[in-house]
Design an enzyme around this catalytic site. Sequence first.
Site, PDB file in Angstrom:
ATOM      1  CB  THR A  71      48.923  41.679 -25.131  1.00 54.53           C
ATOM      2  OG1 THR A  71      49.548  41.786 -26.409  1.00 54.53           O
ATOM      3  CG2 THR A  71      47.531  42.284 -25.163  1.00 54.53           C
ATOM      4  NE  ARG A  73      65.834  29.814 -26.222  1.00 54.50           N
ATOM      5  CZ  ARG A  73      64.811  30.155 -27.019  1.00 54.50           C
ATOM      6  NH1 ARG A  73      63.745  30.732 -26.514  1.00 54.50           N
ATOM      7  NH2 ARG A  73      64.855  29.898 -28.307  1.00 54.50           N
ATOM      8  CB  ILE A  84      59.808  32.649 -24.380  1.00 57.63           C
ATOM      9  CG1 ILE A  84      59.426  33.598 -25.526  1.00 57.63           C
ATOM     10  CG2 ILE A  84      59.435  31.216 -24.760  1.00 57.63           C
ATOM     11  CD1 ILE A  84      60.122  33.287 -26.853  1.00 57.63           C
ATOM     12  CB  SER A  85      60.627  31.769 -18.942  1.00 55.28           C
ATOM     13  OG  SER A  85      59.318  32.290 -18.913  1.00 55.28           O
ATOM     14  CG  ASP A 114      61.007  41.227 -27.484  1.00 58.13           C
ATOM     15  OD1 ASP A 114      61.942  40.567 -27.950  1.00 58.13           O
ATOM     16  OD2 ASP A 114      59.829  41.094 -27.853  1.00 58.13           O
TER      17      ASP A 114
HETATM   18  N1  LIG Z   1      64.998  31.554 -31.527  1.00 63.34           N
HETATM   19  C1  LIG Z   1      64.074  32.299 -30.927  1.00 63.34           C
HETATM   20  N2  LIG Z   1      63.121  31.693 -30.145  1.00 63.34           N
HETATM   21  C2  LIG Z   1      62.202  32.450 -29.546  1.00 63.34           C
HETATM   22  N3  LIG Z   1      62.120  33.812 -29.629  1.00 63.34           N
HETATM   23  C3  LIG Z   1      63.054  34.435 -30.379  1.00 63.34           C
HETATM   24  C4  LIG Z   1      64.052  33.714 -31.065  1.00 63.34           C
HETATM   25  N4  LIG Z   1      64.824  34.612 -31.731  1.00 63.34           N
HETATM   26  C5  LIG Z   1      64.359  35.829 -31.477  1.00 63.34           C
HETATM   27  N5  LIG Z   1      63.280  35.739 -30.667  1.00 63.34           N
HETATM   28  C6  LIG Z   1      62.600  36.934 -30.143  1.00 63.34           C
HETATM   29  O1  LIG Z   1      63.141  37.101 -28.851  1.00 63.34           O
HETATM   30  C7  LIG Z   1      62.110  37.177 -27.871  1.00 63.34           C
HETATM   31  C8  LIG Z   1      62.400  36.152 -26.774  1.00 63.34           C
HETATM   32  O2  LIG Z   1      63.009  36.774 -25.716  1.00 63.34           O
HETATM   33  P1  LIG Z   1      62.860  36.163 -24.237  1.00 63.34           P
HETATM   34  O3  LIG Z   1      63.876  36.871 -23.420  1.00 63.34           O
HETATM   35  O4  LIG Z   1      61.452  36.251 -23.804  1.00 63.34           O
HETATM   36  O5  LIG Z   1      63.266  34.637 -24.462  1.00 63.34           O
HETATM   37  S1  LIG Z   1      63.694  33.532 -23.402  1.00 63.34           S
HETATM   38  O6  LIG Z   1      62.798  33.655 -22.236  1.00 63.34           O
HETATM   39  O7  LIG Z   1      65.087  33.769 -23.025  1.00 63.34           O
HETATM   40  O8  LIG Z   1      63.536  32.241 -24.095  1.00 63.34           O
HETATM   41  C9  LIG Z   1      60.808  36.802 -28.536  1.00 63.34           C
HETATM   42  O9  LIG Z   1      59.866  37.749 -28.071  1.00 63.34           O
HETATM   43  P2  LIG Z   1      58.283  37.484 -27.958  1.00 63.34           P
HETATM   44  O10 LIG Z   1      57.827  37.306 -29.384  1.00 63.34           O
HETATM   45  O11 LIG Z   1      57.770  38.736 -27.330  1.00 63.34           O
HETATM   46  O12 LIG Z   1      58.057  36.286 -27.111  1.00 63.34           O
HETATM   47  C10 LIG Z   1      61.097  36.858 -30.016  1.00 63.34           C
HETATM   48  O13 LIG Z   1      60.597  38.058 -30.557  1.00 63.34           O
HETATM   49  N1  LIG Z   2      43.965  38.721 -25.921  1.00 61.89           N
HETATM   50  C1  LIG Z   2      44.260  39.047 -27.171  1.00 61.89           C
HETATM   51  N2  LIG Z   2      43.306  39.193 -28.098  1.00 61.89           N
HETATM   52  C2  LIG Z   2      43.632  39.522 -29.367  1.00 61.89           C
HETATM   53  N3  LIG Z   2      44.888  39.741 -29.808  1.00 61.89           N
HETATM   54  C3  LIG Z   2      45.873  39.602 -28.914  1.00 61.89           C
HETATM   55  C4  LIG Z   2      45.621  39.247 -27.559  1.00 61.89           C
HETATM   56  N4  LIG Z   2      46.787  39.177 -26.911  1.00 61.89           N
HETATM   57  C5  LIG Z   2      47.732  39.480 -27.824  1.00 61.89           C
HETATM   58  N5  LIG Z   2      47.189  39.741 -29.023  1.00 61.89           N
HETATM   59  C6  LIG Z   2      47.923  40.108 -30.245  1.00 61.89           C
HETATM   60  O1  LIG Z   2      48.806  39.031 -30.525  1.00 61.89           O
HETATM   61  C7  LIG Z   2      50.063  39.519 -30.932  1.00 61.89           C
HETATM   62  C8  LIG Z   2      51.151  38.964 -30.003  1.00 61.89           C
HETATM   63  O2  LIG Z   2      50.961  39.507 -28.720  1.00 61.89           O
HETATM   64  P1  LIG Z   2      52.193  39.847 -27.778  1.00 61.89           P
HETATM   65  O3  LIG Z   2      51.627  40.388 -26.517  1.00 61.89           O
HETATM   66  O4  LIG Z   2      53.192  40.681 -28.498  1.00 61.89           O
HETATM   67  O5  LIG Z   2      52.777  38.375 -27.539  1.00 61.89           O
HETATM   68  P2  LIG Z   2      54.148  37.920 -26.882  1.00 61.89           P
HETATM   69  O6  LIG Z   2      54.599  39.022 -25.963  1.00 61.89           O
HETATM   70  O7  LIG Z   2      53.806  36.666 -26.136  1.00 61.89           O
HETATM   71  O8  LIG Z   2      55.087  37.666 -28.017  1.00 61.89           O
HETATM   72  C9  LIG Z   2      49.974  41.045 -30.932  1.00 61.89           C
HETATM   73  O9  LIG Z   2      49.708  41.480 -32.241  1.00 61.89           O
HETATM   74  C10 LIG Z   2      48.807  41.333 -30.012  1.00 61.89           C
HETATM   75  O10 LIG Z   2      48.137  42.509 -30.365  1.00 61.89           O
END
Ligand SMILES: Nc1ncnc2c1ncn2[C@@H]1O[C@H](COP(=O)(O)OS(=O)(=O)O)[C@@H](OP(=O)(O)O)[C@H]1O
Ligand SMILES: Nc1ncnc2c1ncn2[C@@H]1O[C@H](COP(=O)(O)OP(=O)(O)O)[C@@H](O)[C@H]1O
Length: 207
Positions: free
Chosen positions: A45, A84, A110-111, A67
């Site tokens: 976001t 990772r 996430i890193s 992602d």
């Molecule tokens: N085990 C596990 N732990 C954390 N996240 C998981 C896992 N499995 C799948 N996912 C999904 O994969 C996204 C993480 O991808 P990243 O490349 O950002 O991860 S990392 O930096 O290599 O840790 C992460 O995306 P975000 O939700 O956008 O953070 C998750 O949707």
């Molecule tokens: N500042 C914010 N205020 C309200 N909702 C948010 C905000 N930032 C993110 N969200 C909501 O939280 C959820 C996760 O956000 P996202 O950006 O996909 O997180 P991440 O990329 O870290 O997984 C989404 O549904 C998004 O719309």
Amino acid sequence: MATLSNSTNIFWQDCQIGRPERQKLLNQKGCVVWITGLSGSGKSTLACSLSRELHSRGKLSYVLDGDNLRRGLNKDLGLKAEDRTENIRRTGEVAKLFADAGLICVASLISPYRRDRDTCRAMLPDANFIEVFMNMPLELCEARDPKGLYKLARAGKIKGFTGIDDPYEPPINCEIEIKQENGNCPTPTMMAGQVVTYLENKGFLES
Ligand SMILES: Nc1ncnc2c1ncn2[C@@H]1O[C@H](COP(=O)(O)OS(=O)(=O)O)[C@@H](OP(=O)(O)O)[C@H]1O
Ligand SMILES: Nc1ncnc2c1ncn2[C@@H]1O[C@H](COP(=O)(O)OP(=O)(O)O)[C@@H](O)[C@H]1O
């Protein structure tokens, strides 16, 4: 996995048009904005909101979202620790190229491991790596759970989920921290504004 750093007799090739010329053309300075935080903390976001805000100011940025990269460049990698690490290393190298191209590269992953983030920081001149920590409580991320992954992790259907049964190591010295104020999360526009103000103050939005 391919062997790394295995090249010999390789020479760096320079061109007349380099980073300074590209930066001048774009009227900005290349850098990497590295957004780290739990799943659901708002990384994507912020990345999108920041990219939109920079675009509206005539600044060129590019988002590297974890992602999305996992669908192409990093599709051979999973979520175990060594994968990772490789995911982040590759993304760091790509981000470095974008910064060298003169762009404001926004990496959103996430890193979770501090050492991996520091490896990426070390790839660039220090000031050009701007670490943004999405400091959102696990409870908030879990309540959001837009992909239903926390639910699966709590049910034991995903193993090694960050924040549940895999660690997240928060930054110690990040450049920017995004956090709740009085229990409220800043809006996406406010979060982007915080980063833009930083970039402006540090001179990245001019050549
Ligand atoms: N085990 C596990 N732990 C954390 N996240 C998981 C896992 N499995 C799948 N996912 C999904 O994969 C996204 C993480 O991808 P990243 O490349 O950002 O991860 S990392 O930096 O290599 O840790 C992460 O995306 P975000 O939700 O956008 O953070 C998750 O949707
Ligand atoms: N500042 C914010 N205020 C309200 N909702 C948010 C905000 N930032 C993110 N969200 C909501 O939280 C959820 C996760 O956000 P996202 O950006 O996909 O997180 P991440 O990329 O870290 O997984 C989404 O549904 C998004 O719309």
